[in-house]
Design a protein around this motif. Structure first.
Motif, PDB file in Angstrom:
ATOM      1  N   ILE A   1     -21.468 -37.916  -0.323  1.00 20.23           N
ATOM      2  CA  ILE A   1     -22.688 -37.730  -1.263  1.00 20.23           C
ATOM      3  C   ILE A   1     -23.516 -36.701  -0.745  1.00 20.23           C
ATOM      4  CG2 ILE A   1     -22.481 -40.000  -2.499  1.00 20.23           C
ATOM      5  CD1 ILE A   1     -24.682 -41.025  -0.481  1.00 20.23           C
ATOM      6  N   ASN A   2     -23.795 -36.492   0.295  1.00 24.76           N
ATOM      7  CA  ASN A   2     -24.880 -35.471   0.923  1.00 24.76           C
ATOM      8  C   ASN A   2     -24.145 -34.104   0.731  1.00 24.76           C
ATOM      9  OD1 ASN A   2     -26.574 -37.487   1.479  1.00 24.76           O
ATOM     10  ND2 ASN A   2     -25.893 -37.715   3.522  1.00 24.76           N
ATOM     11  N   ASP A   3     -23.117 -34.040   0.353  1.00 23.41           N
ATOM     12  CA  ASP A   3     -22.560 -32.423   0.112  1.00 23.41           C
ATOM     13  C   ASP A   3     -22.945 -32.127  -1.498  1.00 23.41           C
ATOM     14  OD1 ASP A   3     -21.754 -31.587   2.673  1.00 23.41           O
ATOM     15  OD2 ASP A   3     -19.725 -31.513   2.055  1.00 23.41           O
ATOM     16  N   HIS A   4     -23.345 -33.202  -1.928  1.00 26.39           N
ATOM     17  CA  HIS A   4     -23.620 -33.204  -3.478  1.00 26.39           C
ATOM     18  C   HIS A   4     -24.900 -33.574  -3.747  1.00 26.39           C
ATOM     19  CE1 HIS A   4     -19.228 -32.271  -4.409  1.00 26.39           C
ATOM     20  NE2 HIS A   4     -19.030 -33.173  -3.248  1.00 26.39           N
ATOM     21  N   ARG A   5     -25.766 -33.386  -2.869  1.00 27.23           N
ATOM     22  CA  ARG A   5     -27.091 -33.840  -3.246  1.00 27.23           C
ATOM     23  C   ARG A   5     -28.327 -32.621  -3.420  1.00 27.23           C
ATOM     24  NH1 ARG A   5     -31.297 -35.670   1.232  1.00 27.23           N
ATOM     25  NH2 ARG A   5     -29.678 -35.185   2.428  1.00 27.23           N
ATOM     26  N   ASP A   6     -29.130 -32.778  -4.221  1.00 28.32           N
ATOM     27  CA  ASP A   6     -29.963 -31.508  -4.478  1.00 28.32           C
ATOM     28  C   ASP A   6     -31.419 -32.334  -4.779  1.00 28.32           C
ATOM     29  OD1 ASP A   6     -31.039 -29.233  -5.201  1.00 28.32           O
ATOM     30  OD2 ASP A   6     -29.823 -28.955  -6.987  1.00 28.32           O
ATOM     31  N   GLY A   7     -32.182 -32.143  -4.035  1.00 30.86           N
ATOM     32  CA  GLY A   7     -33.766 -32.393  -4.233  1.00 30.86           C
ATOM     33  C   GLY A   7     -33.878 -33.882  -4.526  1.00 30.86           C
ATOM     34  N   GLY A   8     -32.992 -34.702  -3.647  1.00 28.52           N
ATOM     35  CA  GLY A   8     -33.091 -36.111  -3.980  1.00 28.52           C
ATOM     36  C   GLY A   8     -32.158 -36.764  -4.905  1.00 28.52           C
ATOM     37  N   ASP A   9     -31.398 -35.861  -5.610  1.00 27.32           N
ATOM     38  CA  ASP A   9     -30.450 -36.282  -6.713  1.00 27.32           C
ATOM     39  C   ASP A   9     -29.091 -35.916  -6.550  1.00 27.32           C
ATOM     40  OD1 ASP A   9     -29.930 -37.622  -9.248  1.00 27.32           O
ATOM     41  OD2 ASP A   9     -31.077 -36.009 -10.528  1.00 27.32           O
ATOM     42  N   LEU A  10     -28.096 -36.595  -7.096  1.00 27.51           N
ATOM     43  CA  LEU A  10     -26.785 -36.392  -7.041  1.00 27.51           C
ATOM     44  C   LEU A  10     -26.205 -35.586  -7.952  1.00 27.51           C
ATOM     45  CD1 LEU A  10     -24.484 -37.453  -5.358  1.00 27.51           C
ATOM     46  CD2 LEU A  10     -24.021 -39.205  -6.868  1.00 27.51           C
ATOM     47  N   ARG A  11     -25.551 -34.238  -7.613  1.00 25.49           N
ATOM     48  CA  ARG A  11     -25.442 -33.460  -8.507  1.00 25.49           C
ATOM     49  C   ARG A  11     -23.938 -33.912  -9.458  1.00 25.49           C
ATOM     50  NH1 ARG A  11     -25.361 -29.830  -4.134  1.00 25.49           N
ATOM     51  NH2 ARG A  11     -23.340 -29.637  -4.167  1.00 25.49           N
ATOM     52  N   GLU A  12     -23.925 -33.387 -10.624  1.00 24.50           N
ATOM     53  CA  GLU A  12     -22.820 -33.562 -11.373  1.00 24.50           C
ATOM     54  C   GLU A  12     -21.370 -33.327 -10.764  1.00 24.50           C
ATOM     55  OE1 GLU A  12     -21.408 -35.551 -14.801  1.00 24.50           O
ATOM     56  OE2 GLU A  12     -22.978 -35.447 -14.298  1.00 24.50           O
ATOM     57  N   ASP A  13     -21.340 -32.074  -9.847  1.00 24.54           N
ATOM     58  CA  ASP A  13     -20.136 -31.967  -9.423  1.00 24.54           C
ATOM     59  C   ASP A  13     -19.592 -33.079  -8.307  1.00 24.54           C
ATOM     60  OD1 ASP A  13     -21.870 -31.549  -7.113  1.00 24.54           O
ATOM     61  OD2 ASP A  13     -21.286 -29.432  -6.822  1.00 24.54           O
ATOM     62  N   TYR A  14     -20.232 -33.999  -7.816  1.00 27.36           N
ATOM     63  CA  TYR A  14     -19.806 -35.084  -7.229  1.00 27.36           C
ATOM     64  C   TYR A  14     -18.575 -35.767  -7.796  1.00 27.36           C
ATOM     65  CZ  TYR A  14     -19.660 -39.822  -5.107  1.00 27.36           C
ATOM     66  OH  TYR A  14     -19.059 -41.056  -4.704  1.00 27.36           O
ATOM     67  N   TRP A  15     -18.930 -35.982  -9.218  1.00 25.80           N
ATOM     68  CA  TRP A  15     -17.873 -36.720  -9.930  1.00 25.80           C
ATOM     69  C   TRP A  15     -16.620 -35.924 -10.146  1.00 25.80           C
ATOM     70  CZ3 TRP A  15     -19.612 -41.304 -10.083  1.00 25.80           C
ATOM     71  CH2 TRP A  15     -20.733 -41.661 -10.191  1.00 25.80           C
ATOM     72  N   ASP A  16     -16.760 -34.373 -10.264  1.00 26.69           N
ATOM     73  CA  ASP A  16     -15.519 -33.763 -10.293  1.00 26.69           C
ATOM     74  C   ASP A  16     -14.579 -33.853  -9.164  1.00 26.69           C
ATOM     75  OD1 ASP A  16     -16.249 -32.867 -12.896  1.00 26.69           O
ATOM     76  OD2 ASP A  16     -17.410 -31.115 -12.037  1.00 26.69           O
ATOM     77  N   ALA A  17     -15.355 -33.858  -7.904  1.00 33.09           N
ATOM     78  CA  ALA A  17     -14.884 -33.895  -6.503  1.00 33.09           C
ATOM     79  C   ALA A  17     -14.115 -35.348  -6.238  1.00 33.09           C
ATOM     80  CB  ALA A  17     -15.784 -33.590  -5.452  1.00 33.09           C
ATOM     81  N   ALA A  18     -14.648 -36.542  -6.880  1.00 30.77           N
ATOM     82  CA  ALA A  18     -14.287 -37.510  -6.705  1.00 30.77           C
ATOM     83  C   ALA A  18     -12.706 -37.552  -7.523  1.00 30.77           C
ATOM     84  CB  ALA A  18     -15.019 -38.725  -7.520  1.00 30.77           C
ATOM     85  N   ARG A  19     -12.685 -37.133  -8.719  1.00 32.49           N
ATOM     86  CA  ARG A  19     -11.761 -37.209  -9.760  1.00 32.49           C
ATOM     87  C   ARG A  19     -10.413 -36.350  -8.638  1.00 32.49           C
ATOM     88  NH1 ARG A  19     -15.291 -37.080 -13.888  1.00 32.49           N
ATOM     89  NH2 ARG A  19     -15.749 -34.942 -13.671  1.00 32.49           N
ATOM     90  N   ALA A  20     -10.683 -35.119  -8.254  1.00 31.57           N
ATOM     91  CA  ALA A  20      -9.878 -34.294  -7.640  1.00 31.57           C
ATOM     92  C   ALA A  20      -9.373 -35.103  -6.417  1.00 31.57           C
ATOM     93  CB  ALA A  20     -10.617 -33.005  -7.347  1.00 31.57           C
TER      94      ALA A  20
END
Length: 265
Positions: free
Chosen positions: A76-95
């Motif tokens: 999650i912390n590689d996809h964190r931006d300003g205290g929020d979770l970026r949408e690309d987290y879900w892309d990485a999870a599916r991959a």
């Protein structure tokens, strides 16, 4: 010279399996860590590590995480931006899920993590964010050690990470390969305080080890197939492996305000 006093509750215990009492003890502060030797057999560990030779491993963001840590699956912390979770987290999870399905293994990281808690808690499942299931189970190869740090989703994410409030956070790892020497986890009886940010490593995610000066500590060497559960809001680190490789499968475990265990990576 008088020896410094120690907290008798800051201890690691061994268990045959993770129990409700283990989870409750960690959440309540009656324990520092729970070790489950032989949670996975050596044969299963060897099969998983052999299959990972064909896995599409990547690395944590090297501008922030150093020394280098290889991984399989999103953090999650590689996809964190300003205290929020970026949408690309879900892309990485599916991959990651697609990539694991090609390895020919019956044991997905998600199931290994969930299975470790099913006997302990009546309601355990992947955490949900905006009604979407979080990824569970990240493979990490930590050979050169980690910076001293803590993990606390409540502090790291504005509002809340999950759809339910997390009232306590634990970290869980299963060691599927261990080095012949080194690779110990060090856990300090010390949590973040506001002035600690003066000791943050520039550009990094962690802190100079002096942040825990004088604090009681535990040094725990992993064993093959061991499950390890602890409260990551305490400062902790991993020592470099003297030789060999240190590979684990892990996730975070949150006790939510509705009494459930929610897992994420």
């Amino acid at each position: 010279m008088q020896q410094p006093r120690t907290d008798p509750l800051f201890v690691a215990v061994e268990s045959e399996m993770i129990t409700r009492a283990d989870v409750a003890g960690l959440v309540a502060g009656r324990l520092a860590a729970v070790r489950v030797p032989g949670l996975l057999s050596a044969a299963r560990c060897h099969a998983i590590t052999a299959a990972l030779a064909a896995a599409p491993m990547d690395r944590y963001d090297e501008s922030r995480v150093f020394p280098v840590v290889a991984k399989f699956g999103p953090a999650i912390n590689d996809h964190r931006d300003g205290g929020d979770l970026r949408e690309d987290y879900w892309d990485a999870a599916r991959a990651a899920e697609k990539g694991w399905s090609t390895l020919g293994l019956s044991d997905a990281p998600r199931e290994l993590c969930l299975a470790a808690f099913r006997a302990a808690w009546p309601d355990v499942a992947p955490g949900r964010r905006q009604r979407r299931e979080m990824h569970v189970g990240i493979v990490r190869e930590i050979n050169a050690g980690l910076q001293v740090h803590f993990d606390d989703a409540v502090r790291e994410y504005a509002g809340r990470l999950l759809d339910t409030d997390v009232v306590a956070q634990l970290a869980f790892n299963i060691y599927i390969r261990v080095p012949p020497a080194g690779g110990e986890t060090v856990l300090w009886r010390r949590r973040w305080q506001p002035d600690d940010d003066d000791l943050r490593i520039p550009g990094g995610y962690g802190y100079h080890e002096s942040v825990a000066d004088g604090a009681q500590s535990l040094t725990l060497r992993p064993t093959l197939g061991e499950g390890f559960l602890f409260d990551p809001r305490h400062y902790h680190t991993v020592r470099p492996a003297t030789d060999g490789r240190r590979i684990s499968i892990g996730c975070f475990v949150g006790l939510t305000d509705d009494g459930r265990l929610a897992l994420w990576s």
